[in-house]
Design a protein around this motif. Structure first.
Motif, short mmCIF file in Angstrom:
data_model
loop_
_atom_site.label_atom_id
_atom_site.label_comp_id
_atom_site.label_asym_id
_atom_site.label_seq_id
_atom_site.Cartn_x
_atom_site.Cartn_y
_atom_site.Cartn_z
N PRO A 33 25.55 18.84 14.76
CA PRO A 33 24.54 19.44 13.88
C PRO A 33 25.12 20.08 12.61
O PRO A 33 24.64 19.78 11.51
CB PRO A 33 23.84 20.47 14.78
N LEU A 36 26.28 17.32 10.27
CA LEU A 36 25.16 16.63 9.60
C LEU A 36 24.65 17.46 8.42
O LEU A 36 24.36 16.92 7.35
CB LEU A 36 24.02 16.38 10.59
N CYS A 41 23.01 14.93 6.00
CA CYS A 41 22.45 13.81 6.75
C CYS A 41 21.17 14.23 7.46
O CYS A 41 20.94 15.41 7.72
CB CYS A 41 23.45 13.32 7.81
N ARG A 42 20.36 13.24 7.82
CA ARG A 42 19.08 13.51 8.48
C ARG A 42 19.24 13.55 9.99
O ARG A 42 18.59 14.32 10.67
CB ARG A 42 18.10 12.39 8.08
N SER A 43 20.10 12.69 10.51
CA SER A 43 20.31 12.63 11.96
C SER A 43 21.62 11.93 12.26
O SER A 43 22.20 11.28 11.37
CB SER A 43 19.13 11.91 12.65
N SER A 68 22.86 12.94 20.64
CA SER A 68 22.23 12.67 19.34
C SER A 68 21.61 13.95 18.82
O SER A 68 21.23 14.84 19.58
CB SER A 68 21.15 11.59 19.50
N TYR A 69 21.55 14.06 17.52
CA TYR A 69 20.89 15.20 16.88
C TYR A 69 20.00 14.66 15.76
O TYR A 69 20.51 14.08 14.82
CB TYR A 69 21.91 16.18 16.31
N PRO A 70 18.68 14.82 15.87
CA PRO A 70 17.96 15.44 16.97
C PRO A 70 17.98 14.56 18.22
O PRO A 70 18.33 13.38 18.15
CB PRO A 70 16.53 15.56 16.42
N ARG A 126 21.54 8.79 6.43
CA ARG A 126 21.63 9.57 5.19
C ARG A 126 21.04 8.78 4.03
O ARG A 126 21.16 7.56 3.97
CB ARG A 126 23.11 9.86 4.90
#
Lengths: 552, 384
Positions: A33, A36, A41-43, A68-70, A126
């Motif tokens: 997290p 990112l 980055c978005r995820s 993974s995030y989210p 991203r």
């Protein structure tokens, strides 16, 4: 910022996010997290090949990411079907990804597929895509991430193995405890009738009997004592295994102890026409501190074995002083040498293991529990020494050990009075005896009557409580295991009444075949004043009575 | 939050009394509201003993916060209350212990995942003086990700003393987060207008919302040297925040972006901020010009108004420290935001302690000194 500095500072910050925990999920959660956010980055999604292989994934569906995030709300296929297809594609080509990574546009976002060394895959989402320089800089960071992930997986594997080992240990300990409890129970069951046999034999020996009857009674007593020795060995072993055996540390005189110990052994050697000699170095102090009883037990075992396994020749015991002991201490070596059958080299390693003798034919020929050496070895270890062996088959054996002792500054307490004939007491007591076993009850009553005491009997705790309320005896001899109400509860009730009604304290002595330390603690915790384990020596019982009811 | 044909209704009280607020609540009920969003000014001095009994017996869902200042349409209120009556029921959820270092907010958010449908807009209000707001948002984003949209801000007092500041049917609450799920889409503008002025520095020591060391030296000392040299003023001569409000920190994001962190006070040479500052992070000291900040507010409104469907309500969370910095010119900022809105779209907002928003192409973040404007629009089904 200068682009080089920006690159290095991002690399630095990312590198410091790696490896903050040894739990894989926590480690990745502390890394991904913030990484990112730093990279805008978005995820992000992480796969580790090893985890995938362990889960035996078929190739029909894309393997789920290990972090993974989210997080995914459903499966990879349902949440991100295009990513699932792409990951499946990489999985099928053995996770081959062009270095430093491949950027694929999926539904308007840029997915960066980057290898985590040779062991995983990181996908960053991203928009806009990362410049190539950053992909290259990230490659180095991801190599460190790979190492951290492998360390976590290894740690998890070791943790799993440790947990399994702990579980196995717990199970073994439970089994061992069950065994100890079983031994204690069996010992109780054997000790109760043994108390009757030995006590009644004693009683008969105190009465008028013919010479041959006396001889037979002597044999019964000696056989009973031998049986008791075996039970005591089993009990000692179970205590050592359960870790409940503790050594005392009191002043004692070594020379008289050895003299006492060796005299009956010398007679035994003599009966086998063996020469028995013992020698103690003059420079060994007279008074030492240690567990006199256990040292005696070890010497009886080692010398007894030497006599048992020697058919001709001699048994020698040498006690000498060893150098190197710290101030105030001495290191004493005890060596027992025999000219017996010896022990083959291949059997020597197991000789201190429980239930082992050098040869099963030996058990048949010589008997014994096979526990004596184990117990001696463990006792010597507890004393701070180590039992060793030098032996050749047919040439005899030497068992020897060094034990450190503190040189006593206080003289030992006066020696116990020697066995005396049963004498009538000068101060008859009113004794309440609570005992459920009829033979033991009769035995105790007879012995106590013979000694001049008055005895009232109760068959269980409830009767004892009632009798105490009615008669207020001078002392209560209380069995612990009894039907209806046991001795512990009866004691608790008596103590409670004494306290509530401010009555005089009645001494209560536990008389029980339970011989474990924990039993003694339970009795004292319930409010009893003293403890005597069955089978008891009549003189010991009279001593305890005298001690518990001093004349006022 | 806003149903077809029935827009949200604003009720405003400028007295700042509990009775004034209770009257607004009665008015909203009488107007047919199904749930209410309440914004109250800190200067009202509302306490649990004044409000709790009434809030606990209020028959419909109630949520909102006490903020340093509040906004109704183009008007900034330093005292008073705003009640936004909503024509639909709202589900209000709470996550507690927002300063507890051992709390795992992922678990708390996970528990809500079954209750909140995908594609919701999550209005997220927090006690702005809590210490782990960024961790909470990390947990919420980990669970709901980009399947939801987010807007919100930090309630609380400019005295920086923690006190109950979130309104609920259970009464006033402290150190917690309030999450309200609505089904209408959201279009966001997020801007701040601050620019990098000194740095980069490395945060070499930090916990929660406190920076202990920068470049392995006392955090305050490094900060003091830069700020005093530029401003010509000395921290020993003024209140810390009077000077610090013009020099926030910026957390580095790749390609030049920063996330702003407001230093609130100097505590034994450690700097406590609104929101967490992670250790081993790159930061800058930022500086702003009034014109840049006002330009940011225009950009923010323009971005937010690029909507695909008719707007229903404009929701604003604008950092209180921007008013302290812009002073008299702050009215221009509010005007920059209010003016582009269609006349029938009410603007309701708060001057907050930290702002919450999802920029759309990054992860959910907790901002400081930033304008977050959300335009809630009709859904496709509403349009049909």
């Amino acid at each position: 910022m200068n682009p080089t500095l920006e690159l290095v500072s991002v690399q630095y910050a990312l590198a410091l996010l790696i490896g903050q925990d040894l739990d894989l999920r926590i480690m990745l959660r502390k890394f991904l997290p913030p990484a990112l956010k730093l990279l805008n980055c978005r995820s992000g999604y992480i796969w580790l090949h090893q985890s995938i292989a362990q889960k035996n994934q078929d190739n029909a569906s894309a393997p789920p990411p290990c972090y993974s995030y989210p997080s995914l709300r459903g499966t990879l296929e349902t949440d991100l079907p295009h990513l699932a297809t792409q990951v499946q594609h990489f999985a099928k080509q053995d996770w081959f990804i062009k270095k430093p990574g491949e950027i694929i546009s999926i539904q308007g976002s840029y997915y960066h597929f980057m290898p985590i060394g040779d062991n995983g895959l990181l996908v960053l989402v991203r928009d806009p895509p990362l410049p190539n320089t950053y992909m290259l800089a990230l490659g180095l960071v991801l190599k460190r991430l790979e190492t951290a992930c492998l360390a976590c997986l290894q740690h998890a594997y070791l943790e799993e193995a440790r947990k399994e080992a702990l579980q196995a240990k717990e199970m073994a300990e439970k089994a061992s405890k069950a065994k100890s409890e079983f031994l204690a129970m069996i010992s109780h069951e054997i000790r109760t009738p043994m108390n009757g046999i030995i006590g009644l034999t004693d009683l008969m020996l105190y009465s008028e009997v013919s010479a041959s009857q006396r001889e037979h009674l002597g044999m019964i007593k000696s056989s009973s004592n031998a049986l008791l020795d075996i039970i005591n060995e089993i009990l000692d072993f179970s205590r050592i295994e359960a870790g409940t055996l503790t050594l005392s540390n009191t002043p004692f005189q070594l020379r008289p102890l050895l003299q006492d110990t060796f005299t009956p052994l010398a007679l035994r050697a003599q009966s086998k026409h063996l020469m028995f000699q013992w020698e103690i170095a003059a420079d060994i102090p007279d008074t030492l501190e240690g567990d006199e009883g256990r040292l005696r037990q070890v010497m009886i075992n080692l010398v007894g074995n030497a006599i048992k396994f020697t058919e001709r020749g001699e048994v020698n015991v040498t006690i000498s002083l060893q150098s190197g002991a710290p101030n105030g201490q001495v290191c004493v070596q005890f060596a027992v040498r025999d000219t017996g059958i010896g022990i083959p080299p291949d059997k020597q390693a197991n000789i201190f293991q429980p239930f082992q003798q050098a040869d099963s034919s030996i058990t048949r020929r010589y008997g014994g529990t096979g526990l004596g050496l184990t117990i001696s070895s463990q006792l010597i270890t507890m004393m701070g020494g180590r039992l060793r062996l030098a032996s050749d088959t047919g040439e005899g054996s030497i068992f020897y050990f060094n034990v450190p002792f503190t040189v006593a500054t206080q003289p030992p307490p006066s020696a116990k009075p020697t066995q005396q004939p049963l004498q009538r007491t000068e101060r008859p007591l009113n004794i309440l005896l609570a005992e459920d076993n009829a033979i033991n009850r009769m035995l105790a009553v007879r012995l106590l009557n013979k000694a001049g005491h008055h005895v009232k009997v109760a068959e269980n705790g409830q009767e004892a409580l009632h009798a105490w309320e009615q008669t207020r005896p001078d002392v209560i001899l209380m069995d612990v295991q009894m039907p209806i109400m046991d001795g512990l509860e009866a004691t608790t009730r008596i103590r409670s009444q004494e306290q509530n009604q401010q009555l005089t304290h009645t001494p209560i002595i536990a008389l029980t075949a339970n011989a474990m330390n924990s039993d003694r603690e339970q009795c004292l915790a319930a409010g009893m004043d003293n403890f005597l384990s069955k089978p008891f020596n009549v003189q010991d019982l009279l001593e305890v009575l005298k001690h518990s009811c001093p004349s006022t | 939050m806003c149903a077809r044909h029935l827009p949200a209704q604003l009720f405003v009280d400028q007295s700042g009394t509990p009775e004034g607020l209770f009257q607004l609540l009665d008015n909203a009920l009488a107007a047919g509201a199904q749930s209410v969003f309440v914004l109250a000014a800190d200067a009202n001095g509302f306490t649990p003993s004044q409000l709790d009994k009434h809030l606990q017996t209020f028959p419909i869902p109630i949520f909102g916060g006490i903020f340093p200042e509040i906004i109704a349409n183009g008007e900034i209120l330093q005292r008073g209350s705003i009640v936004c009556g909503l024509p639909m029921l709202s589900e209000v959820y709470h996550i507690e212990h927002l300063s507890d270092p051992d709390e795992d907010y992922f678990q708390a958010a996970e528990a809500l995942s079954a209750l909140i449908p995908p594609h919701s807009t999550l209005v997220t209000l927090v006690d702005g003086l809590s210490k782990r707001i960024a961790a909470l948002l990390e947990g919420i984003y980990e669970v709901f990700g980009d399947s939801c949209q987010y807007i919100g801000g930090g309630a609380g007092s400019l005295s920086f003393k923690p006190k109950p500041c979130l309104l609920s049917n259970q009464g006033l609450r402290v150190d917690c987060a309030q999450i309200i799920a609505i089904q209408q889409p959201l279009n966001l503008g997020i801007e701040h207008g601050w620019h990098k002025f000194a740095g980069p520095f490395f945060v070499t020591g930090a916990y929660e919302n406190t920076i202990t060391t920068i470049d392995y030296q006392s955090a305050f000392e490094i900060y003091r040297q830069v700020v005093e040299a530029d401003s010509g003023k000395r921290f020993q001569d003024v209140e810390f925040f009077d000077l610090a409000k013009s020099y926030p920190f910026g957390l580095e994001r790749l390609n030049g972006d920063v996330v702003v962190r407001d230093p609130l006070f100097n505590n034994d040479n450690k700097l406590t901020c609104v929101g967490e500052v992670p250790a081993n992070h790159i930061i800058y000291i930022l500086k702003g010009e009034a014109d840049d900040l006002l330009a940011a507010s225009r950009t923010c409104a323009a971005t937010a108004m690029q909507v695909q469907a008719p707007p229903l309500l404009a929701l604003l969370f604008d950092c209180i420290s921007r008013t302290l910095f812009l002073e008299t010119r702050f009215a221009e900022e509010i005007n920059n935001i209010h003016a582009p809105l269609p006349e029938n779209v009410p603007l309701v907002g708060a001057l907050s302690l930290g702002e919450i928003a999802d920029a759309g192409h990054t992860c959910l973040e907790f901002f400081n000194k930033t304008i977050v404007l959300g335009i809630i629009t009709q859904t496709e089904s509403t349009l049909a």
